[in-house]
Design an enzyme around this catalytic site. Sequence first.
Site, mmCIF file in Angstrom:
data_model
loop_
_atom_site.group_PDB
_atom_site.id
_atom_site.type_symbol
_atom_site.label_atom_id
_atom_site.label_comp_id
_atom_site.label_asym_id
_atom_site.label_seq_id
_atom_site.Cartn_x
_atom_site.Cartn_y
_atom_site.Cartn_z
ATOM 1 N N ILE A 14 -71.798 84.233 19.922
ATOM 2 C CA ILE A 14 -71.193 83.435 18.855
ATOM 3 C C ILE A 14 -71.904 82.079 18.755
ATOM 4 C CG2 ILE A 14 -69.072 82.187 18.241
ATOM 5 C CD1 ILE A 14 -67.458 84.609 19.126
ATOM 6 N N ASN A 88 -67.818 75.791 22.990
ATOM 7 C CA ASN A 88 -67.948 77.231 22.785
ATOM 8 C C ASN A 88 -68.244 78.000 24.075
ATOM 9 O OD1 ASN A 88 -68.813 79.758 21.218
ATOM 10 N ND2 ASN A 88 -70.742 79.140 22.202
ATOM 11 N N THR A 92 -66.294 85.847 30.786
ATOM 12 C CA THR A 92 -65.176 86.708 31.194
ATOM 13 C C THR A 92 -65.403 87.186 32.627
ATOM 14 O OG1 THR A 92 -66.325 88.606 30.238
ATOM 15 C CG2 THR A 92 -64.572 87.651 28.918
ATOM 16 N N GLN A 150 -56.905 90.191 31.445
ATOM 17 C CA GLN A 150 -57.476 88.880 31.124
ATOM 18 C C GLN A 150 -56.512 87.718 31.386
ATOM 19 O OE1 GLN A 150 -59.268 89.052 27.068
ATOM 20 N NE2 GLN A 150 -61.172 88.864 28.235
ATOM 21 N N TYR A 153 -58.768 84.577 31.514
ATOM 22 C CA TYR A 153 -59.387 84.242 30.221
ATOM 23 C C TYR A 153 -58.322 83.807 29.205
ATOM 24 C CZ TYR A 153 -62.487 85.120 26.159
ATOM 25 O OH TYR A 153 -63.236 85.013 25.009
ATOM 26 N N ARG A 195 -66.004 98.810 28.474
ATOM 27 C CA ARG A 195 -66.276 100.257 28.504
ATOM 28 C C ARG A 195 -66.035 100.873 27.123
ATOM 29 N NH1 ARG A 195 -63.115 100.741 33.365
ATOM 30 N NH2 ARG A 195 -61.685 102.157 32.304
HETATM 31 N N1 CAA Z 1 -52.198 98.124 28.328
HETATM 32 C C1 CAA Z 1 -51.476 98.730 29.291
HETATM 33 N N2 CAA Z 1 -52.015 99.385 30.317
HETATM 34 C C2 CAA Z 1 -53.355 99.450 30.370
HETATM 35 C C3 CAA Z 1 -54.165 98.822 29.392
HETATM 36 C C4 CAA Z 1 -53.531 98.157 28.339
HETATM 37 N N3 CAA Z 1 -54.238 97.537 27.369
HETATM 38 N N4 CAA Z 1 -55.451 99.018 29.711
HETATM 39 C C5 CAA Z 1 -55.446 99.747 30.858
HETATM 40 N N5 CAA Z 1 -54.175 100.010 31.225
HETATM 41 C C6 CAA Z 1 -53.726 100.805 32.370
HETATM 42 C C7 CAA Z 1 -54.398 102.170 32.339
HETATM 43 O O1 CAA Z 1 -53.676 103.057 31.534
HETATM 44 C C8 CAA Z 1 -54.389 102.569 33.798
HETATM 45 O O2 CAA Z 1 -53.096 103.023 34.128
HETATM 46 P P1 CAA Z 1 -52.924 104.157 35.252
HETATM 47 O O3 CAA Z 1 -53.496 103.589 36.509
HETATM 48 O O4 CAA Z 1 -51.440 104.347 35.296
HETATM 49 O O5 CAA Z 1 -53.703 105.344 34.742
HETATM 50 C C9 CAA Z 1 -54.590 101.252 34.514
HETATM 51 O O6 CAA Z 1 -54.161 100.216 33.598
HETATM 52 C C10 CAA Z 1 -56.018 101.030 34.915
HETATM 53 O O7 CAA Z 1 -56.830 100.966 33.739
HETATM 54 P P2 CAA Z 1 -58.418 100.859 33.840
HETATM 55 O O8 CAA Z 1 -58.995 102.181 34.303
HETATM 56 O O9 CAA Z 1 -58.981 100.339 32.570
HETATM 57 O O10 CAA Z 1 -58.541 99.791 35.029
HETATM 58 P P3 CAA Z 1 -59.785 99.133 35.616
HETATM 59 O O11 CAA Z 1 -59.296 98.366 36.778
HETATM 60 O O12 CAA Z 1 -60.915 100.099 35.770
HETATM 61 O O13 CAA Z 1 -60.259 98.132 34.439
HETATM 62 C C11 CAA Z 1 -60.156 96.287 32.959
HETATM 63 C C12 CAA Z 1 -59.461 97.042 34.090
HETATM 64 C C13 CAA Z 1 -61.527 95.785 33.441
HETATM 65 C C14 CAA Z 1 -59.300 95.119 32.600
HETATM 66 C C15 CAA Z 1 -60.365 97.242 31.782
HETATM 67 O O14 CAA Z 1 -59.113 97.802 31.417
HETATM 68 C C16 CAA Z 1 -60.945 96.537 30.566
HETATM 69 O O15 CAA Z 1 -62.144 96.271 30.483
HETATM 70 N N6 CAA Z 1 -60.085 96.204 29.568
HETATM 71 C C17 CAA Z 1 -60.503 95.473 28.375
HETATM 72 C C18 CAA Z 1 -60.300 93.992 28.596
HETATM 73 C C19 CAA Z 1 -60.714 93.243 27.364
HETATM 74 O O16 CAA Z 1 -60.275 93.530 26.244
HETATM 75 N N7 CAA Z 1 -61.574 92.263 27.519
HETATM 76 C C20 CAA Z 1 -62.085 91.489 26.408
HETATM 77 C C21 CAA Z 1 -63.498 91.094 26.713
HETATM 78 S S1 CAA Z 1 -64.310 90.402 25.269
HETATM 79 C C22 CAA Z 1 -63.590 88.928 25.092
HETATM 80 O O17 CAA Z 1 -62.859 88.441 25.909
HETATM 81 C C23 CAA Z 1 -63.942 88.200 23.832
HETATM 82 C C24 CAA Z 1 -62.725 87.858 23.100
HETATM 83 O O18 CAA Z 1 -62.366 86.667 23.101
HETATM 84 C C25 CAA Z 1 -61.989 88.876 22.358
#
Ligand code: CAA
Length: 246
Positions: A14, A88, A92, A150, A153, A195
């Site tokens: 960005i 800015n 993460t 997060q 974050y 992912r």
């Molecule tokens: N809500 C509820 N439960 C969730 C969920 C959600 N959104 N996401 C995952 N879970 C649950 C899963 O269903 C799973 O449950 P079970 O164990 O019962 O099966 C459990 O949590 C584990 O999920 P993961 O396999 O995903 O866990 P992990 O430890 O491997 O990964 C994580 C965790 C790294 C946070 C991964 O979920 C992830 O990358 N999430 C996305 C986070 C995200 O959106 N980041 C934004 C980055 S970009 C940014 O930040 C810019 C911006 O300003 C927008």
Amino acid sequence: MKKLALITGSKGGIGSAISSCLVEEGYRLIATYYTGKYECAKEWFDEKGFSSDQVRLFELDVTNTHECNEKLEKLLEEEGTIDLIVNNAGITRDGQFKKMAAENWFEVINTNLNSVYNVTQPLFSAMCEKGNCRIINISSVNGQKGQFGQTNYAAAKAGMIGFTKSLALEGAKYGVTANVIAPGYTLTPMVAEIREEILDNIRSGIPLKRLATPEEIGKAVKYLASDDAAYITGETLSINGGLYMS
Ligand code: CAA
């Protein structure tokens, strides 16, 4: 004389788009880059085709309060008052809270939130003396709505919003405005780290069914920095494709 803007995280996804928009708008830009990363910063500068009249690369560790104070005071002496700050810089370190190491908490809070103090504080008084200046803080939709994985974050990005509203109150009598832009998921290297199956899920939850382009964020900064936005302060502009409506 050209208006002077300072942006942190200038060569990020960005940040780079914001930098281009501001240069196009005729700003002279102080583009900060992280300690020891001159080669990367210079490569970015060359790729963008900037000239040294347009952009000055400026080494700054935004997490270091003492360094920011010293270097930014010197910058004021050399360049004069900054008309626009764009906070800015952001990183993460996503992970579920139950597994979150202290370093992942503090690194994100230091880089994303404490940096806003470190950079703004040494420049703010001069901006108030000059008047008609702008501060724009780049937050996130996840600071507004929260996001699984997060806590660090989202805490930092929500903190930026409270900071900005308070600073807007303090800057108002000097004509210094402070606003937030809260981008949603944007086509950047940061989002590319998510992912694929998780990102697909996020994308399908966005009413506009696509990610933002960095340019869409850059153009909003250009607007908030402009004279047309002089009456907007303490506001959060959400650019998230309808993902969250505050
Ligand atoms: N809500 C509820 N439960 C969730 C969920 C959600 N959104 N996401 C995952 N879970 C649950 C899963 O269903 C799973 O449950 P079970 O164990 O019962 O099966 C459990 O949590 C584990 O999920 P993961 O396999 O995903 O866990 P992990 O430890 O491997 O990964 C994580 C965790 C790294 C946070 C991964 O979920 C992830 O990358 N999430 C996305 C986070 C995200 O959106 N980041 C934004 C980055 S970009 C940014 O930040 C810019 C911006 O300003 C927008």
